[in-house]
Scaffold this active site. Sequence first.
Site, PDB file in Angstrom:
ATOM      1  N   GLY A   8      23.581  50.334   7.723  1.00 31.83           N
ATOM      2  CA  GLY A   8      23.005  50.165   6.381  1.00 31.83           C
ATOM      3  C   GLY A   8      23.295  48.781   5.825  1.00 31.83           C
ATOM      4  O   GLY A   8      23.489  48.588   4.631  1.00 31.83           O
ATOM      5  N   GLY A  11      21.567  47.114   2.720  1.00 38.75           N
ATOM      6  CA  GLY A  11      21.713  47.706   1.386  1.00 38.75           C
ATOM      7  C   GLY A  11      22.437  46.761   0.452  1.00 38.75           C
ATOM      8  O   GLY A  11      22.824  45.648   0.842  1.00 38.75           O
ATOM      9  N   GLN A  12      22.631  47.208  -0.780  1.00 37.50           N
ATOM     10  CA  GLN A  12      23.228  46.348  -1.805  1.00 37.50           C
ATOM     11  C   GLN A  12      24.638  45.917  -1.409  1.00 37.50           C
ATOM     12  O   GLN A  12      24.983  44.740  -1.431  1.00 37.50           O
ATOM     13  CB  GLN A  12      23.286  47.150  -3.107  1.00 37.50           C
ATOM     14  CG  GLN A  12      22.936  46.334  -4.331  1.00 37.50           C
ATOM     15  CD  GLN A  12      23.452  46.985  -5.588  1.00 37.50           C
ATOM     16  OE1 GLN A  12      23.702  48.192  -5.629  1.00 37.50           O
ATOM     17  NE2 GLN A  12      23.652  46.203  -6.608  1.00 37.50           N
ATOM     18  N   ASP A  34      20.450  48.161  10.648  1.00 40.88           N
ATOM     19  CA  ASP A  34      19.746  48.870   9.574  1.00 40.88           C
ATOM     20  C   ASP A  34      18.572  49.613  10.215  1.00 40.88           C
ATOM     21  O   ASP A  34      18.140  49.264  11.327  1.00 40.88           O
ATOM     22  CB  ASP A  34      19.237  47.872   8.511  1.00 40.88           C
ATOM     23  CG  ASP A  34      18.978  48.540   7.163  1.00 40.88           C
ATOM     24  OD1 ASP A  34      19.875  48.522   6.310  1.00 40.88           O
ATOM     25  OD2 ASP A  34      17.871  49.110   6.998  1.00 40.88           O
ATOM     26  N   TYR A 142      24.235  64.343  -3.986  1.00 40.75           N
ATOM     27  CA  TYR A 142      24.979  63.162  -3.529  1.00 40.75           C
ATOM     28  C   TYR A 142      26.481  63.403  -3.662  1.00 40.75           C
ATOM     29  O   TYR A 142      27.246  63.156  -2.736  1.00 40.75           O
ATOM     30  CB  TYR A 142      24.534  61.982  -4.391  1.00 40.75           C
ATOM     31  CG  TYR A 142      25.206  60.664  -4.161  1.00 40.75           C
ATOM     32  CD1 TYR A 142      26.031  60.123  -5.151  1.00 40.75           C
ATOM     33  CD2 TYR A 142      24.989  59.923  -3.015  1.00 40.75           C
ATOM     34  CE1 TYR A 142      26.630  58.887  -4.979  1.00 40.75           C
ATOM     35  CE2 TYR A 142      25.572  58.675  -2.844  1.00 40.75           C
ATOM     36  CZ  TYR A 142      26.396  58.162  -3.837  1.00 40.75           C
ATOM     37  OH  TYR A 142      26.981  56.920  -3.675  1.00 40.75           O
ATOM     38  N   LYS A 146      29.348  63.565  -0.770  1.00 37.51           N
ATOM     39  CA  LYS A 146      30.476  62.623  -0.795  1.00 37.51           C
ATOM     40  C   LYS A 146      31.807  63.384  -0.798  1.00 37.51           C
ATOM     41  O   LYS A 146      32.754  63.004  -0.103  1.00 37.51           O
ATOM     42  CB  LYS A 146      30.386  61.703  -2.019  1.00 37.51           C
ATOM     43  CG  LYS A 146      29.304  60.626  -1.928  1.00 37.51           C
ATOM     44  CD  LYS A 146      29.516  59.687  -0.755  1.00 37.51           C
ATOM     45  CE  LYS A 146      28.528  58.531  -0.738  1.00 37.51           C
ATOM     46  NZ  LYS A 146      28.659  57.705   0.479  1.00 37.51           N
TER      47      LYS A 146
HETATM   48  C1  VAH Z   1      24.577  55.626  -7.260  1.00 36.68           C
HETATM   49  N1  VAH Z   1      25.259  53.324  -7.122  1.00 36.68           N
HETATM   50  O1  VAH Z   1      24.142  55.344  -8.376  1.00 36.68           O
HETATM   51  C2  VAH Z   1      25.584  54.664  -6.656  1.00 36.68           C
HETATM   52  C3  VAH Z   1      27.008  55.016  -7.071  1.00 36.68           C
HETATM   53  C4  VAH Z   1      28.566  55.694  -8.934  1.00 36.68           C
HETATM   54  C5  VAH Z   1      27.141  55.413  -8.516  1.00 36.68           C
HETATM   55  O2  VAH Z   1      27.555  55.975  -6.218  1.00 36.68           O
HETATM   56  O3  VAH Z   1      24.257  56.599  -6.632  1.00 36.68           O
END
Ligand code: VAH
Length: 321
Positions: A8, A11-12, A34, A142, A146
């Site tokens: 990746g 990515g940013q 990537d 997400y 995580k």
């Molecule tokens: C997001 N930039 O917005 C990420 C980050 C705390 C936010 O994990 O999903």
Amino acid sequence: MEKVLVTGAAGQLGTELTQQLTEVYGTEAVIASDINPKAKATFPYCRFVVLDVMDRERLRKCIKEENVTQVYHLAAVLSASAEKKPLLSWRVNMDSLLHLLELAREFNLNKLFWPSSIAVFGPDSPKIQTPQQAAKEPVTAYGIAKLAGERWCAYYHQQYGVDVRSLRFPGLIGYKALPGGGTTDYAVAIFHQALAGKSFRSFLRKDTRLPMMYMPDAIKASLALMQAPKDRISIRSSYNLAAMSFSPEELYQGILPYFPEFNITYEPDYRQTIADGWPQSIDDLEARRDWDWSPDYELPAMIQEILQELPKWIQHKKSDL
Ligand code: VAH
């Protein structure tokens, strides 16, 4: 000799971290990867390979043939995108991590880096100065991935001795790559709008305070964690990490002196619900204690540097086209 693979990489975080890794290890020692073949143009200074992190055999072949010793696994589906495709995001965020934990075990990699997020905390976690061990009941796809990923990292360290290290990143603000699919992306887009002389529409309410970090501090923390002696690492799930907290209104007020005509409107969307479940500030006591973490940037210094550097960066990218 270390050989570092970054997944990746376009990515940013990857765009800036890959550059920094070549400064540390040399351009011959870093492989940027990537899923997007066009990302090759972002890495004229090091090797680039197209890699789909869901393809375990392809990952295995690359690690074996290139004698990779460290992996920075940055490829992920971020929070806002994940809410649109929760099961796809679970597969990408979880399966890719499990592939890399297994490969780290199989090839006895020196180290594996994997970013977690403050998204592991949920509405029932303390909002202010959220401690490392606070209750974690994430309500986003997400955050769930995580949190599960953190437990797998701790498991692979405990069971197999894999030296996997992780940071719970706040919202990361950088200008060298456009963010993709994050709930904190507004804090990057606002600078582009101000510089373009356009008004900005915030998808979060004006008072939505979130933990945030300027990209150079995120790079500093990643390298400090990865270079810390093993016996200094007491957290094998993921470290809380903090630098500052701000709201869209506070960010706007910080930009206004540079662009007095700049205007903002607030139109909260589905990302407001995501942000409302996250902490407003983080206690990163353990990172400061274990490997001497301390951030360099607060909000005014970040604003000043981005507004100074972004126009040059935009010009530089135009000249590349
Ligand atoms: C997001 N930039 O917005 C990420 C980050 C705390 C936010 O994990 O999903």
